[in-house]
Design an enzyme around this catalytic site. Structure first.
Site, PDB file in Angstrom:
ATOM      1  N   ASP A 109     -69.198  -1.338  -3.410  1.00  0.00           N
ATOM      2  CA  ASP A 109     -68.801  -3.231  -2.977  1.00  0.00           C
ATOM      3  C   ASP A 109     -67.888  -3.564  -2.782  1.00  0.00           C
ATOM      4  O   ASP A 109     -67.255  -4.972  -3.512  1.00  0.00           O
ATOM      5  CB  ASP A 109     -69.823  -4.672  -4.139  1.00  0.00           C
ATOM      6  CG  ASP A 109     -69.545  -3.792  -5.275  1.00  0.00           C
ATOM      7  OD1 ASP A 109     -69.816  -2.397  -5.225  1.00  0.00           O
ATOM      8  OD2 ASP A 109     -69.660  -4.908  -6.227  1.00  0.00           O
TER       9      ASP A 109
ATOM     10  N   GLU B 121     -67.965  -6.832 -17.288  1.00  0.00           N
ATOM     11  CA  GLU B 121     -67.414  -5.675 -17.935  1.00  0.00           C
ATOM     12  C   GLU B 121     -66.027  -4.875 -19.317  1.00  0.00           C
ATOM     13  O   GLU B 121     -65.382  -6.586 -19.038  1.00  0.00           O
ATOM     14  CB  GLU B 121     -66.545  -4.397 -16.354  1.00  0.00           C
ATOM     15  CG  GLU B 121     -65.551  -3.540 -16.779  1.00  0.00           C
ATOM     16  CD  GLU B 121     -64.988  -2.873 -15.717  1.00  0.00           C
ATOM     17  OE1 GLU B 121     -64.155  -2.163 -15.899  1.00  0.00           O
ATOM     18  OE2 GLU B 121     -65.271  -3.367 -14.328  1.00  0.00           O
TER      19      GLU B 121
ATOM     20  N   TYR C 272     -60.908  -5.190  -8.640  1.00  0.00           N
ATOM     21  CA  TYR C 272     -61.085  -4.802  -7.142  1.00  0.00           C
ATOM     22  C   TYR C 272     -62.463  -5.995  -6.764  1.00  0.00           C
ATOM     23  O   TYR C 272     -62.201  -7.081  -7.080  1.00  0.00           O
ATOM     24  CB  TYR C 272     -61.902  -3.103  -6.648  1.00  0.00           C
ATOM     25  CG  TYR C 272     -63.850  -4.064  -7.854  1.00  0.00           C
ATOM     26  CD1 TYR C 272     -64.734  -4.490  -6.995  1.00  0.00           C
ATOM     27  CD2 TYR C 272     -63.247  -3.811  -9.064  1.00  0.00           C
ATOM     28  CE1 TYR C 272     -65.209  -3.984  -7.448  1.00  0.00           C
ATOM     29  CE2 TYR C 272     -65.001  -3.592  -9.798  1.00  0.00           C
ATOM     30  CZ  TYR C 272     -65.751  -3.937  -9.546  1.00  0.00           C
ATOM     31  OH  TYR C 272     -66.999  -4.238  -9.328  1.00  0.00           O
TER      32      TYR C 272
ATOM     33  N   GLU D 205     -73.359  -8.280 -14.883  1.00  0.00           N
ATOM     34  CA  GLU D 205     -72.439  -7.273 -15.139  1.00  0.00           C
ATOM     35  C   GLU D 205     -71.363  -7.707 -16.276  1.00  0.00           C
ATOM     36  O   GLU D 205     -70.196  -8.268 -15.819  1.00  0.00           O
ATOM     37  CB  GLU D 205     -71.521  -6.316 -14.707  1.00  0.00           C
ATOM     38  CG  GLU D 205     -70.360  -5.400 -14.494  1.00  0.00           C
ATOM     39  CD  GLU D 205     -70.298  -4.465 -13.199  1.00  0.00           C
ATOM     40  OE1 GLU D 205     -69.507  -4.580 -13.437  1.00  0.00           O
ATOM     41  OE2 GLU D 205     -70.293  -5.457 -12.088  1.00  0.00           O
TER      42      GLU D 205
ATOM     43  N   SER E  27     -74.710   2.717 -13.016  1.00  0.00           N
ATOM     44  CA  SER E  27     -74.801   1.622 -11.049  1.00  0.00           C
ATOM     45  C   SER E  27     -72.745   2.238 -11.012  1.00  0.00           C
ATOM     46  O   SER E  27     -71.986   1.699 -11.042  1.00  0.00           O
ATOM     47  CB  SER E  27     -74.513   0.273 -11.566  1.00  0.00           C
ATOM     48  OG  SER E  27     -74.036  -0.008 -10.640  1.00  0.00           O
TER      49      SER E  27
ATOM     50  N   LYS F 212     -75.064  -8.676  -7.201  1.00  0.00           N
ATOM     51  CA  LYS F 212     -73.698  -8.604  -8.567  1.00  0.00           C
ATOM     52  C   LYS F 212     -73.486  -8.885  -8.592  1.00  0.00           C
ATOM     53  O   LYS F 212     -72.442  -9.345  -7.927  1.00  0.00           O
ATOM     54  CB  LYS F 212     -73.532  -6.986  -8.033  1.00  0.00           C
ATOM     55  CG  LYS F 212     -72.421  -6.868  -9.317  1.00  0.00           C
ATOM     56  CD  LYS F 212     -71.361  -5.922  -8.739  1.00  0.00           C
ATOM     57  CE  LYS F 212     -70.259  -5.705  -9.063  1.00  0.00           C
ATOM     58  NZ  LYS F 212     -69.260  -4.185  -8.914  1.00  0.00           N
TER      59      LYS F 212
ATOM     60  N   LYS G 116     -75.293  -4.439 -16.368  1.00  0.00           N
ATOM     61  CA  LYS G 116     -74.132  -3.178 -15.939  1.00  0.00           C
ATOM     62  C   LYS G 116     -73.293  -3.519 -16.804  1.00  0.00           C
ATOM     63  O   LYS G 116     -72.440  -4.303 -16.763  1.00  0.00           O
ATOM     64  CB  LYS G 116     -73.823  -3.246 -14.850  1.00  0.00           C
ATOM     65  CG  LYS G 116     -73.268  -2.186 -13.934  1.00  0.00           C
ATOM     66  CD  LYS G 116     -72.591  -2.446 -12.704  1.00  0.00           C
ATOM     67  CE  LYS G 116     -71.789  -1.235 -11.770  1.00  0.00           C
ATOM     68  NZ  LYS G 116     -71.567  -1.059 -11.041  1.00  0.00           N
TER      69      LYS G 116
END
Length: 394
Positions: free
Chosen positions: A69, A223, A394, A221, A332, A181, A263
């Protein structure tokens, strides 16, 4: 259940409201109690059963998620590393290589796509979503709009994309996507500030509720970036704080826990810490965090690789599956599945088959790790190279 989890965070010790306002009170000299009724909403959408089924399909034994993605800009960086221009044709060619790999569905249960890819077809005219479905791989879609500076914070960020998310999600569902996501980040060197943690948790909860309303299983997610020189104990402390906030707000938004996937980052020392942790240590700390913070109703924990080498990510996952867990503990991965593939391909049509075989090698390795049966014996030196990038976006 979600409402109960939300309510449970309140206690008579911590909440002045509850300590000063009893749910039952005496009126006058009467011995009868006048009971105050509290309305607890029950989450039920037309997609409830489908959400649970989709989440369980993705969290199936020996399988995990292929994350492709990357935004067009980030995909361009990947292509530039092998000397290719960042054009739609080249992006299509690379993603076609990945999504048409024969036998991929044996190890991969879902694939997260960028919006461009969701609407693309192969050079032969077959929709990418149909290529995935033929292998029993669930198509997913990245729905956030990226990170921007968070005013009032310690040089931290927040994730944008809630505006228009409901209508976009409905369109993605029509196109064939069945899960979504949303990635936000927390930086340990930046504090993290209470504001950044709360913003991350609330944004994830709103996204999750909107996704479920439109038939998409949300991958949650937050992170926790590897940046920093902190020890693993500090990462555990921050991870526990972040996930407690996330589940509090998920509950407040009446999100169905059985219809989500997580995630998370693995609990590791900072990338610049002087001592590296073994897979066994990482597994111990990561599972400690999960058991303290994640309800067993959640079907799957699909870890991100976060700049670890291909082998590191697989070894750590394998260590976490040496004994039974309340959830499906899997992967993932983006770079940890694609790095060797990209270098094998080099943009040459004659290398497509070899590149696809290298994808299967990595996918099978992580499938074995999900089952707790992986061995690093025979892994290439390329697969052992770290991929950490400070301040990675990203």
């Amino acid at each position: 259940m979600a409402a109960c989890a939300s309510f449970a965070k309140l206690s008579s010790l911590s909440s002045p409201w509850i300590s000063n306002n009893s749910f039952s009170s005496r009126t006058g000299s009467s011995s009868l109690l006048a009971t105050r009724r509290v309305s607890l909403p029950i989450r039920a959408t037309s997609y409830s059963d489908e959400l649970v089924k989709t989440a369980k399909t993705i969290a199936s034994p020996g399988r995990g998620i292929l994350a492709i993605d990357e935004s067009n800009a980030t995909c361009g960086k990947r292509l530039a590393s092998i000397g290719l221009d960042n054009t739609e044709v080249n992006r299509q060619a690379y993603r076609q290589l990945l999504l048409t790999t024969p036998g991929l569905g044996e190890y991969i249960s879902g694939s997260i796509l960028f919006e461009e890819t969701l609407y693309q077809s192969t050079t032969d005219g077959k929709k990418f979503v149909d290529c995935l479905r033929e292998q029993n791989i669930v198509p997913g879609i990245k729905v956030d709009k990226g990170l921007v500076p968070l005013p009032g914070s310690n040089n931290e960020s927040w994730c944008q994309g809630l505006d228009g998310l409901a209508s976009r999600s409905a369109e993605y569902y029509k196109q064939g996507a069945r899960f979504a996501k949303w990635r936000t980040v927390v930086s340990i060197p930046c504090g993290p500030s209470a504001l950044a943690v709360k913003e991350a948790a609330w944004g994830l909860a709103r996204y999750a509720a909107i996704s479920q309303d439109n038939g998409l299983v949300p991958i949650v997610e937050p992170e926790i970036l590897l940046d920093g020189d902190h020890p693993i104990e500090r990462t555990l402390e921050v991870a526990e704080k972040v996930w407690s906030e996330v589940f509090f707000y998920l509950a407040q938004n009446n999100v169905i826990f059985e219809g989500i996937l997580l995630k998370p980052s693995m609990v590791t020392p900072g990338a610049e810490h002087k001592e590296k942790a073994s897979p066994e240590t990482i597994a111990k700390y990561t599972l400690t965090m999960l058991r303290r913070r994640v309800p067993p109703a959640v079907p799957g924990i699909m870890f991100l690789s976060g700049g670890q080498s291909e082998v590191e990510a697989t070894l750590n996952l394998n260590a976490m599956n040496q004994s039974p867990n309340p959830w499906h503990v899997s992967f993932s991965y983006a770079r940890a599945l694609q790095n060797t593939v990209l270098k094998t391909w080099q943009g040459c049509p004659e290398n497509v088959e070899a590149a696809q075989k290298s994808l299967l090698v990595r996918a099978k390795a992580n499938s074995l790790a999900q089952l707790g049966r992986y061995s690093a014996e025979g892994e290439s030196e390329e697969a052992k190279k770290g991929m950490f990038v400070k301040g990675y976006t990203y």
